[in-house]
Design a protein around this motif. Structure first.
Motif, PDB file in Angstrom:
ATOM      1  N   PHE A  15       0.831  -1.199   0.000  1.00  0.00           N
ATOM      2  CA  PHE A  15       0.000   0.000   0.000  1.00  0.00           C
ATOM      3  C   PHE A  15       0.871   1.257   0.000  1.00  0.00           C
ATOM      4  O   PHE A  15       2.011   1.245   0.448  1.00  0.00           O
ATOM      5  N   PRO A  16       0.330   2.365  -0.526  1.00  0.00           N
ATOM      6  CA  PRO A  16       1.104   3.605  -0.582  1.00  0.00           C
ATOM      7  C   PRO A  16       1.081   4.354   0.746  1.00  0.00           C
ATOM      8  O   PRO A  16       0.106   4.267   1.501  1.00  0.00           O
ATOM      9  N   THR A  17       2.151   5.053   1.036  1.00  0.00           N
ATOM     10  CA  THR A  17       2.181   6.027   2.127  1.00  0.00           C
ATOM     11  C   THR A  17       2.764   7.313   1.537  1.00  0.00           C
ATOM     12  O   THR A  17       3.078   7.367   0.351  1.00  0.00           O
ATOM     13  N   GLU A  18       2.933   8.331   2.361  1.00  0.00           N
ATOM     14  CA  GLU A  18       3.523   9.568   1.851  1.00  0.00           C
ATOM     15  C   GLU A  18       5.025   9.438   1.617  1.00  0.00           C
ATOM     16  O   GLU A  18       5.629  10.294   0.957  1.00  0.00           O
ATOM     17  N   THR A  19       5.646   8.368   2.150  1.00  0.00           N
ATOM     18  CA  THR A  19       7.096   8.194   2.009  1.00  0.00           C
ATOM     19  C   THR A  19       7.413   7.250   0.851  1.00  0.00           C
ATOM     20  O   THR A  19       7.906   7.667  -0.183  1.00  0.00           O
ATOM     21  N   VAL A  20       7.168   5.952   1.033  1.00  0.00           N
ATOM     22  CA  VAL A  20       7.320   4.944  -0.018  1.00  0.00           C
ATOM     23  C   VAL A  20       6.174   3.940   0.140  1.00  0.00           C
ATOM     24  O   VAL A  20       5.391   4.022   1.086  1.00  0.00           O
ATOM     25  N   TYR A  21       6.076   2.979  -0.776  1.00  0.00           N
ATOM     26  CA  TYR A  21       5.087   1.909  -0.634  1.00  0.00           C
ATOM     27  C   TYR A  21       5.536   0.935   0.447  1.00  0.00           C
ATOM     28  O   TYR A  21       6.729   0.615   0.566  1.00  0.00           O
ATOM     29  N   GLY A  22       4.577   0.459   1.247  1.00  0.00           N
ATOM     30  CA  GLY A  22       4.875  -0.488   2.304  1.00  0.00           C
ATOM     31  C   GLY A  22       4.294  -1.858   2.012  1.00  0.00           C
ATOM     32  O   GLY A  22       3.295  -1.988   1.301  1.00  0.00           O
ATOM     33  N   LEU A  23       4.935  -2.898   2.568  1.00  0.00           N
ATOM     34  CA  LEU A  23       4.444  -4.271   2.465  1.00  0.00           C
ATOM     35  C   LEU A  23       3.858  -4.645   3.809  1.00  0.00           C
ATOM     36  O   LEU A  23       4.601  -4.895   4.764  1.00  0.00           O
ATOM     37  N   GLY A  24       2.526  -4.656   3.901  1.00  0.00           N
ATOM     38  CA  GLY A  24       1.866  -4.728   5.193  1.00  0.00           C
ATOM     39  C   GLY A  24       1.305  -6.083   5.572  1.00  0.00           C
ATOM     40  O   GLY A  24       0.778  -6.823   4.742  1.00  0.00           O
ATOM     41  N   GLY A  25       1.408  -6.384   6.866  1.00  0.00           N
ATOM     42  CA  GLY A  25       0.784  -7.549   7.472  1.00  0.00           C
ATOM     43  C   GLY A  25       0.383  -7.205   8.900  1.00  0.00           C
ATOM     44  O   GLY A  25       0.806  -6.183   9.448  1.00  0.00           O
ATOM     45  N   ASN A  26      -0.417  -8.050   9.518  1.00  0.00           N
ATOM     46  CA  ASN A  26      -0.874  -7.839  10.888  1.00  0.00           C
ATOM     47  C   ASN A  26       0.320  -7.819  11.840  1.00  0.00           C
ATOM     48  O   ASN A  26       1.010  -8.828  12.007  1.00  0.00           O
ATOM     49  N   ALA A  27       0.574  -6.683  12.466  1.00  0.00           N
ATOM     50  CA  ALA A  27       1.748  -6.531  13.330  1.00  0.00           C
ATOM     51  C   ALA A  27       1.678  -7.392  14.580  1.00  0.00           C
ATOM     52  O   ALA A  27       2.710  -7.651  15.215  1.00  0.00           O
ATOM     53  N   LEU A  28       0.482  -7.832  14.942  1.00  0.00           N
ATOM     54  CA  LEU A  28       0.313  -8.636  16.155  1.00  0.00           C
ATOM     55  C   LEU A  28       0.307 -10.132  15.859  1.00  0.00           C
ATOM     56  O   LEU A  28       0.125 -10.944  16.769  1.00  0.00           O
ATOM     57  N   ASP A  29       0.499 -10.498  14.605  1.00  0.00           N
ATOM     58  CA  ASP A  29       0.479 -11.891  14.156  1.00  0.00           C
ATOM     59  C   ASP A  29       1.899 -12.291  13.765  1.00  0.00           C
ATOM     60  O   ASP A  29       2.429 -11.825  12.756  1.00  0.00           O
ATOM     61  N   ALA A  30       2.519 -13.141  14.571  1.00  0.00           N
ATOM     62  CA  ALA A  30       3.902 -13.536  14.321  1.00  0.00           C
ATOM     63  C   ALA A  30       4.066 -14.156  12.944  1.00  0.00           C
ATOM     64  O   ALA A  30       5.056 -13.907  12.241  1.00  0.00           O
ATOM     65  N   ARG A  31       3.096 -14.951  12.517  1.00  0.00           N
ATOM     66  CA  ARG A  31       3.205 -15.617  11.210  1.00  0.00           C
ATOM     67  C   ARG A  31       3.127 -14.607  10.070  1.00  0.00           C
ATOM     68  O   ARG A  31       3.787 -14.765   9.045  1.00  0.00           O
ATOM     69  N   ALA A  32       2.310 -13.569  10.245  1.00  0.00           N
ATOM     70  CA  ALA A  32       2.230 -12.535   9.209  1.00  0.00           C
ATOM     71  C   ALA A  32       3.569 -11.815   9.070  1.00  0.00           C
ATOM     72  O   ALA A  32       4.019 -11.524   7.955  1.00  0.00           O
ATOM     73  N   SER A  33       4.210 -11.532  10.203  1.00  0.00           N
ATOM     74  CA  SER A  33       5.530 -10.885  10.137  1.00  0.00           C
ATOM     75  C   SER A  33       6.548 -11.796   9.471  1.00  0.00           C
ATOM     76  O   SER A  33       7.387 -11.340   8.679  1.00  0.00           O
ATOM     77  N   GLU A  34       6.467 -13.085   9.753  1.00  0.00           N
ATOM     78  CA  GLU A  34       7.378 -14.031   9.100  1.00  0.00           C
ATOM     79  C   GLU A  34       7.151 -14.051   7.592  1.00  0.00           C
ATOM     80  O   GLU A  34       8.098 -14.179   6.805  1.00  0.00           O
ATOM     81  N   LYS A  35       5.889 -13.907   7.173  1.00  0.00           N
ATOM     82  CA  LYS A  35       5.578 -13.839   5.739  1.00  0.00           C
ATOM     83  C   LYS A  35       6.203 -12.608   5.098  1.00  0.00           C
ATOM     84  O   LYS A  35       6.676 -12.660   3.954  1.00  0.00           O
ATOM     85  N   ILE A  36       6.210 -11.486   5.825  1.00  0.00           N
ATOM     86  CA  ILE A  36       6.826 -10.262   5.296  1.00  0.00           C
ATOM     87  C   ILE A  36       8.315 -10.485   5.065  1.00  0.00           C
ATOM     88  O   ILE A  36       8.853 -10.152   3.998  1.00  0.00           O
ATOM     89  N   TYR A  37       9.001 -11.048   6.052  1.00  0.00           N
ATOM     90  CA  TYR A  37      10.434 -11.313   5.910  1.00  0.00           C
ATOM     91  C   TYR A  37      10.695 -12.241   4.723  1.00  0.00           C
ATOM     92  O   TYR A  37      11.627 -12.021   3.940  1.00  0.00           O
ATOM     93  N   ALA A  38       9.859 -13.280   4.592  1.00  0.00           N
ATOM     94  CA  ALA A  38      10.054 -14.244   3.508  1.00  0.00           C
ATOM     95  C   ALA A  38       9.808 -13.605   2.144  1.00  0.00           C
ATOM     96  O   ALA A  38      10.565 -13.843   1.189  1.00  0.00           O
ATOM     97  N   ALA A  39       8.755 -12.789   2.030  1.00  0.00           N
ATOM     98  CA  ALA A  39       8.418 -12.163   0.753  1.00  0.00           C
ATOM     99  C   ALA A  39       9.531 -11.230   0.286  1.00  0.00           C
ATOM    100  O   ALA A  39       9.841 -11.154  -0.912  1.00  0.00           O
ATOM    101  N   LYS A  40      10.143 -10.513   1.230  1.00  0.00           N
ATOM    102  CA  LYS A  40      11.197  -9.558   0.890  1.00  0.00           C
ATOM    103  C   LYS A  40      12.577 -10.216   0.780  1.00  0.00           C
ATOM    104  O   LYS A  40      13.483  -9.630   0.192  1.00  0.00           O
ATOM    105  N   GLY A  41      12.731 -11.415   1.373  1.00  0.00           N
ATOM    106  CA  GLY A  41      14.062 -11.972   1.516  1.00  0.00           C
ATOM    107  C   GLY A  41      14.865 -11.153   2.504  1.00  0.00           C
ATOM    108  O   GLY A  41      16.060 -10.947   2.349  1.00  0.00           O
TER     109      GLY A  41
END
Length: 332
Positions: A15-41
């Motif tokens: 999603f867009p922000t005023e700075t750069v685009y962000g890759l978002g997931g539920n911050a309170l969900d450990a598995r979602a954060s792990e998905k972010i790390y995996a997607a970005k490498g």
């Protein structure tokens, strides 16, 4: 809002922000954060930034809100400012890179705020690019890097600022800038005379040191070609770069040059990307990451950049350039 449902169900939304685009997931969900790390490498010790839409969300995420944080929030939230707090137990270590602190910001962007509110949870979101690549300032940059790794890409057009948020640690006695951005050291000094820049803003962390915030430890913002920053007087810089262009072009290589309107005509043999007028730092910052990606498209083998110290955004621009260049700077 479908994107909000995806976040709630553990999926990923760019999603867009005023700075750069962000890759978002539920911050309170450990598995979602792990998905972010995996997607970005992305290395899992590189903490994520948690995005909120309303101040009422903050107490659940942090152990305390120091007075200096309240002052900074009153002045700059919503906006391009991330604050480092002691985290609450609700924030999983997967979101914070294993640290006992959490990075939080409130973006000043309608689509970002709508997504956070629609999801009903704070959203952990680093930049929506492959780890180490130039940050995305357009939806097509996200598509180039993360196609097939993200559930939804929200296209909000080109972002406004083009550099990631300023990060300030508010867990000590005085604020410490961990990453420079649109909100500069001089701006914060108007509120806190004791504010200082962390050494990691200008030099790499030593082996074994843990990053306190995103962008501190690893090579970031880097194009595929090698990047060298050349610092000195205008005549000396152009002389050096033109010699490098001549030598490297003789071997059939394409050489890119990051420059401004004032010097674009000084490099006739190179592939120049003009980022705007040197006095117009906001335009230079806005165009930086897109220019680095354009060099990738043109398959240049080496890039040389002028330096950009000075002014409100000079520190932030040079911080990104130095990390993209792996701190390879030549003085002439």
């Amino acid at each position: 809002m479908e994107a909000g449902r995806v976040i709630r169900s553990g999926g990923l939304v760019a999603f867009p922000t005023e700075t750069v685009y962000g890759l978002g997931g539920n911050a309170l969900d450990a598995r979602a954060s792990e998905k972010i790390y995996a997607a970005k490498g992305r290395p899992s010790d590189n903490p994520l930034i948690v995005h909120i839409a309303d101040l009422e969300e903050l107490p659940d995420l942090v152990a305390e809100i120091p007075p200096m944080a309240e002052t900074l929030m009153n002045q700059y939230w919503p906006g391009p400012l991330t604050l480092i707090f002691k985290k609450s137990l609700k924030v999983p270590p997967e979101t914070t890179g294993g640290l006992d602190t959490v990075a939080v910001r409130m973006p000043d962007h309608e689509a970002a705020a709508m997504l956070i509110r629609a999801s009903g949870v704070p959203i952990a979101a680093p930049s929506a690019n492959t780890s180490g690549r130039p940050s995305p300032t357009r939806a097509k940059h996200v598509q180039e890097d993360l196609s097939g790794r993200v559930d939804i890409i929200l296209d909000g057009g080109e972002v406004g600022i083009g550099l990631e948020s300023t990060i300030i640690d508010v867990t000590g006695s005085d604020p410490v800038i961990l990453r420079p951005g649109y909100i500069s050291l001089d701006m914060v000094k108007e509120l806190f005379e004791g504010v200082r820049m962390d050494k990691a803003c200008t030099e790499p962390l030593k082996e074994g040191e843990r990053p306190k915030a995103p962008g501190m430890k690893y090579r970031h913002y880097a194009p595929k070609a090698g990047l060298t920053i050349v610092e000195g007087g205008r005549a000396e810089v152009s002389f050096y770069i033109n010699n490098r262009i001549k030598e490297e072009s003789s071997g059939g290589n394409k050489v890119g040059v990051l420059c401004t309107e004032e010097t674009a005509g000084c490099y006739p043999g190179g592939i120049c990307k003009c980022m705007g007028r040197r006095a117009d730092e906001e335009t230079v910052a806005h165009n930086l990451f897109a220019a680095l990606r354009e060099f990738d498209e043109e398959e240049v083998s080496q890039i040389y950049s002028e330096s950009f110290y000075g002014g409100q955004l000079g520190q932030a621009i040079m911080n990104r350039l130095m990390k993209a260049a792996g701190y390879h700077l030549i003085q002439v």
